[in-house]
Design a protein around this motif. Sequence first.
Motif, PDB file in Angstrom:
ATOM      1  N   SER A 168      10.877   9.798   6.959  1.00  0.00           N
ATOM      2  CA  SER A 168      10.165   9.341   8.152  1.00  0.00           C
ATOM      3  C   SER A 168       8.922  10.176   8.369  1.00  0.00           C
ATOM      4  O   SER A 168       8.891  11.360   8.048  1.00  0.00           O
ATOM      5  N   SER A 169       7.910   9.525   8.907  1.00  0.00           N
ATOM      6  CA  SER A 169       6.671  10.209   9.278  1.00  0.00           C
ATOM      7  C   SER A 169       6.206   9.598  10.600  1.00  0.00           C
ATOM      8  O   SER A 169       6.775   8.614  11.055  1.00  0.00           O
ATOM      9  N   PRO A 170       5.167  10.171  11.197  1.00  0.00           N
ATOM     10  CA  PRO A 170       4.651   9.573  12.434  1.00  0.00           C
ATOM     11  C   PRO A 170       4.210   8.112  12.243  1.00  0.00           C
ATOM     12  O   PRO A 170       4.204   7.332  13.186  1.00  0.00           O
ATOM     13  N   GLN A 171       3.873   7.727  11.003  1.00  0.00           N
ATOM     14  CA  GLN A 171       3.450   6.355  10.727  1.00  0.00           C
ATOM     15  C   GLN A 171       4.625   5.412  10.498  1.00  0.00           C
ATOM     16  O   GLN A 171       4.429   4.218  10.345  1.00  0.00           O
ATOM     17  N   GLY A 172       5.847   5.942  10.417  1.00  0.00           N
ATOM     18  CA  GLY A 172       7.030   5.102  10.217  1.00  0.00           C
ATOM     19  C   GLY A 172       7.866   5.568   9.043  1.00  0.00           C
ATOM     20  O   GLY A 172       7.612   6.600   8.437  1.00  0.00           O
ATOM     21  N   ARG A 173       8.876   4.755   8.714  1.00  0.00           N
ATOM     22  CA  ARG A 173       9.778   5.094   7.614  1.00  0.00           C
ATOM     23  C   ARG A 173       9.157   4.675   6.288  1.00  0.00           C
ATOM     24  O   ARG A 173       8.490   3.653   6.202  1.00  0.00           O
ATOM     25  N   PHE A 174       9.398   5.500   5.265  1.00  0.00           N
ATOM     26  CA  PHE A 174       8.894   5.174   3.941  1.00  0.00           C
ATOM     27  C   PHE A 174       9.904   5.587   2.883  1.00  0.00           C
ATOM     28  O   PHE A 174      10.812   6.365   3.152  1.00  0.00           O
TER      29      PHE A 174
ATOM     30  N   ASN B 118       0.840  -1.202   0.000  1.00  0.00           N
ATOM     31  CA  ASN B 118       0.000   0.000   0.000  1.00  0.00           C
ATOM     32  C   ASN B 118       0.868   1.241   0.000  1.00  0.00           C
ATOM     33  O   ASN B 118       1.896   1.290   0.675  1.00  0.00           O
TER      34      ASN B 118
ATOM     35  N   ASP C 231       4.911   7.097  -2.570  1.00  0.00           N
ATOM     36  CA  ASP C 231       5.487   6.757  -1.269  1.00  0.00           C
ATOM     37  C   ASP C 231       4.998   5.374  -0.850  1.00  0.00           C
ATOM     38  O   ASP C 231       3.797   5.090  -0.917  1.00  0.00           O
TER      39      ASP C 231
ATOM     40  N   PRO D 290       5.799   2.188   2.323  1.00  0.00           N
ATOM     41  CA  PRO D 290       6.555   1.817   3.513  1.00  0.00           C
ATOM     42  C   PRO D 290       7.855   1.130   3.075  1.00  0.00           C
ATOM     43  O   PRO D 290       7.887   0.451   2.042  1.00  0.00           O
TER      44      PRO D 290
END
Length: 105
Positions: free
Chosen positions: A69-75, A9, A88, A90
């Motif tokens: 990086s974002s609050p949801q993790g690295r991408f 996703n 983008d 994950p």
Amino acid sequence: MEELQIKLNGVAVDVLSEEWQEEDVVQKTPVVLEKITKRKGGFTLHMQSPYEKIEWYFSKGLTQFKLLSSPQGRFIRIEHEDGQYWVDFPVNKQLVEFLKEFMEE
């Protein structure tokens, strides 16, 4: 032609112009990466959006890869050199391994 079947996703973004501003983002849509195919000098991302199948073409030397990086993790961001479109995903080991030759510039 080498091919990687994958289900990942992500978010695809299309912009209006090279001098784009935040309001110029034309399309920001969730996508599912279904496969990647390599061709001479580049690769193609085959994605499914909620409405249609999308194929985006990238060329060796004209593609930028960024680890963010974002609050949801690295991408990982895969961006066309002109900044007109990017996607983008994950961080995924299979994806990185398959595209490694295009990242090494």
